[in-house]
Scaffold this active site. Structure first.
Site, PDB file in Angstrom:
ATOM      1  N   GLN A 100       0.829  -1.211   0.000  1.00 42.70           N
ATOM      2  CA  GLN A 100       0.000   0.000   0.000  1.00 42.70           C
ATOM      3  C   GLN A 100       0.863   1.261   0.000  1.00 42.70           C
ATOM      4  OE1 GLN A 100      -2.226  -0.682   3.624  1.00 42.70           O
ATOM      5  NE2 GLN A 100      -0.358  -1.276   4.686  1.00 42.70           N
ATOM      6  N   TYR A 130     -10.088   5.536  19.493  1.00 41.37           N
ATOM      7  CA  TYR A 130     -10.195   4.261  18.776  1.00 41.37           C
ATOM      8  C   TYR A 130      -9.396   3.152  19.472  1.00 41.37           C
ATOM      9  CZ  TYR A 130      -9.583   0.851  15.030  1.00 41.37           C
ATOM     10  OH  TYR A 130      -9.552  -0.310  14.297  1.00 41.37           O
ATOM     11  N   GLN A 131      -8.132   3.430  19.783  1.00 45.78           N
ATOM     12  CA  GLN A 131      -7.253   2.361  20.326  1.00 45.78           C
ATOM     13  C   GLN A 131      -7.735   1.920  21.704  1.00 45.78           C
ATOM     14  OE1 GLN A 131      -4.862   2.012  17.960  1.00 45.78           O
ATOM     15  NE2 GLN A 131      -4.005   4.012  17.468  1.00 45.78           N
ATOM     16  N   ASP A 155       0.574  -0.125  13.809  1.00 49.14           N
ATOM     17  CA  ASP A 155       1.074   1.108  14.415  1.00 49.14           C
ATOM     18  C   ASP A 155       1.424   0.930  15.887  1.00 49.14           C
ATOM     19  OD1 ASP A 155      -1.530   1.750  15.931  1.00 49.14           O
ATOM     20  OD2 ASP A 155      -2.218   1.602  13.872  1.00 49.14           O
ATOM     21  N   GLU A 175       0.659  -8.737  11.594  1.00 49.25           N
ATOM     22  CA  GLU A 175       0.571  -7.535  10.730  1.00 49.25           C
ATOM     23  C   GLU A 175       1.243  -7.861   9.403  1.00 49.25           C
ATOM     24  OE1 GLU A 175      -0.529  -4.085  10.616  1.00 49.25           O
ATOM     25  OE2 GLU A 175       0.452  -4.307   8.664  1.00 49.25           O
ATOM     26  N   ASP A 206       3.968 -13.253   7.633  1.00 47.37           N
ATOM     27  CA  ASP A 206       3.654 -14.683   7.772  1.00 47.37           C
ATOM     28  C   ASP A 206       2.459 -15.048   6.890  1.00 47.37           C
ATOM     29  OD1 ASP A 206       5.552 -14.644   9.662  1.00 47.37           O
ATOM     30  OD2 ASP A 206       4.320 -15.324  11.333  1.00 47.37           O
ATOM     31  N   ASP A 227      -7.909  -4.994  14.264  1.00 52.76           N
ATOM     32  CA  ASP A 227      -7.680  -3.571  14.024  1.00 52.76           C
ATOM     33  C   ASP A 227      -7.274  -3.419  12.566  1.00 52.76           C
ATOM     34  OD1 ASP A 227      -7.033  -0.917  14.027  1.00 52.76           O
ATOM     35  OD2 ASP A 227      -5.127  -1.188  15.076  1.00 52.76           O
ATOM     36  N   TYR A 296     -12.398  10.316  11.541  1.00 49.73           N
ATOM     37  CA  TYR A 296     -12.891   9.227  10.693  1.00 49.73           C
ATOM     38  C   TYR A 296     -14.147   9.699   9.953  1.00 49.73           C
ATOM     39  CZ  TYR A 296      -9.756   5.732  12.813  1.00 49.73           C
ATOM     40  OH  TYR A 296      -8.659   5.022  13.207  1.00 49.73           O
TER      41      TYR A 296
HETATM   42  N1  SPD Z   1     -11.778   4.499   8.177  1.00 45.33           N
HETATM   43  C1  SPD Z   1     -10.578   4.242   8.926  1.00 45.33           C
HETATM   44  C2  SPD Z   1     -10.635   3.034   9.804  1.00 45.33           C
HETATM   45  C3  SPD Z   1      -9.271   2.765  10.343  1.00 45.33           C
HETATM   46  C4  SPD Z   1      -9.186   1.616  11.257  1.00 45.33           C
HETATM   47  N2  SPD Z   1      -7.843   1.268  11.612  1.00 45.33           N
HETATM   48  C5  SPD Z   1      -7.123   2.224  12.322  1.00 45.33           C
HETATM   49  C6  SPD Z   1      -5.789   1.734  12.780  1.00 45.33           C
HETATM   50  C7  SPD Z   1      -5.383   2.346  14.073  1.00 45.33           C
HETATM   51  N3  SPD Z   1      -4.629   1.461  14.869  1.00 45.33           N
END
Ligand code: SPD
Length: 361
Positions: A100, A130-131, A155, A175, A206, A227, A296
């Protein structure tokens, strides 16, 4: 709502097609192209929606030219007809990884910002919401979680939050993109600090997370946290049935899943689809919760909470409240958003969501 009425919505004006779906209910319905199944049938739309900084602003759109040479903007198919913009002070990193386009910039209002393939993933100012929610909604809903798996989360922010739980002994993280981890370590040390904890076991490169989950011993995890990025391109498989089946197998009886589940303002069809799938697989319970994240699309993000058959899990009233966990509120960094009141309130749904997400009934 009937098909003709649906066709009048803004969604249809900006996108090419509509798709008929059975949706598990036995009744054929039309799904706007902003939702999962329509996107799967129109992959070229996703590829037109890469990140762009135009005149010093980042929007989740891409400029291009139409047949007459006029400049036009393609919307991201996940949120047709809208794009939130952030003023860019300075681009700090921009490179294409194997998977990406990775972009980091300094914004004037939200601190540093991480963008993947044109979609904003986090900002320094509001990442806490979010986290913290995606980690503590599931982990505070079970007693003494020990083994946790994170899918995505390169992240490190979700790891940072899981580490507040002293009962946790192992955190596997799967990841796909090493560049996301490296960029986070360089530009987002407050998030990447999560990788420093000795309980973290990193699996990168992996193969896909489905392959990783297939290899996991049955019943290994108390909690799995997904996530992911939005289901455009490689993350598409993370909203499909085989993925959830493998998660169900890897969880212990009474184990819990917390999955990023988009916006109730934009994606009720997608949310409906995922909940139908999850109801078939997770025989304990399936709930939807949400939180405010200003950067978001539409300013909110949802979380799908599921438990497997076994000891019952009461997601709405956390059995393992964070305020009672020794040292958790201050571990590495003070909690900024999550608390038990927010946890309980996150499950209160607006009336239109109760109506439109039929699968919740
Ligand atoms: N529309 C964005 C959604 C993003 C979700 N992932 C965020 C990663 C943060 N650890």
């Amino acid at each position: 709502m009937e098909g003709d009425e649906l066709k009048d919505l803004d969604c249809q004006r900006t996108m090419d097609g509509w798709e008929s779906s059975n949706n598990g209910s036995g009744k054929a319905i039309l799904i706007p192209a902003c939702c999962l199944k329509a996107k799967a049938s129109q992959p070229e739309l996703g590829s037109k929606s890469h990140s762009t900084v135009v005149s010093g602003w980042l929007s989740e759109t891409q400029p291009s030219s139409d047949k007459s040479g006029k400049q036009v903007y393609f919307n991201n198919p996940m949120w047709p007809g809208e794009a939130h913009s952030l003023k860019v002070e300075k681009i700090l990193f921009q490179e294409k990884s194997k998977y990406q386009e990775v972009l980091v910039f300094q914004s004037s209002a939200y601190g540093r910002v991480l963008v993947l393939d044109g979609i904003l993933q986090l900002t320094e100012k509001d990442e806490c919401a979010y986290q913290e929610m995606i980690a503590h909604l599931p982990l505070c809903s079970i007693e003494s979680p020990k083994n946790v798996l994170v899918v995505g989360g390169g992240d490190g922010g979700v790891l940072r939050e899981i580490c507040r739980h002293s009962s946790v002994e192992l955190i596997d993280i799967c990841e796909i993109d090493q560049m996301v981890i490296d960029v986070s370590k360089e530009f987002f040390p407050e998030l990447a600090i999560g990788f420093e904890d000795p309980r973290v076991c990193l699996h990168v490169g992996d193969g896909t997370s489905i392959e990783f989950l297939k290899q996991a011993p049955e019943g290994k995890y108390d909690a799995i946290i997904v996530d992911s990025s939005d289901p455009v391109g490689p993350a598409q498989e993370l909203v499909e049935k085989p993925f959830f089946k493998n998660i169900g197998r890897a969880l212990r009886p009474g184990g819990v899943l917390c999955n990023m589940a988009e916006s109730m303002w934009l994606h009720t069809h997608l949310i409906n689809d995922i909940i139908y799938i999850c109801r078939e697989i997770f025989k304990g319970s399936v709930h939807y919760a949400w939180a405010s994240v200003p950067t978001y699309p539409s300013g909110v993000i949802g979380f799908l909470l599921c438990s497997t058959e076994g000891p019952p899990v009461d997601f709405v009233h956390p059995i393992n409240p964070i305020e009672k966990l020794r040292g958790a509120l201050e571990f590495r960094r003070e909690l900024k958003f999550y608390n038990t009141e927010i946890h309980e309130a996150a499950f209160a749904l607006p009336s239109f969501v109760k109506r439109e997400v039929a699968a919740l009934h």
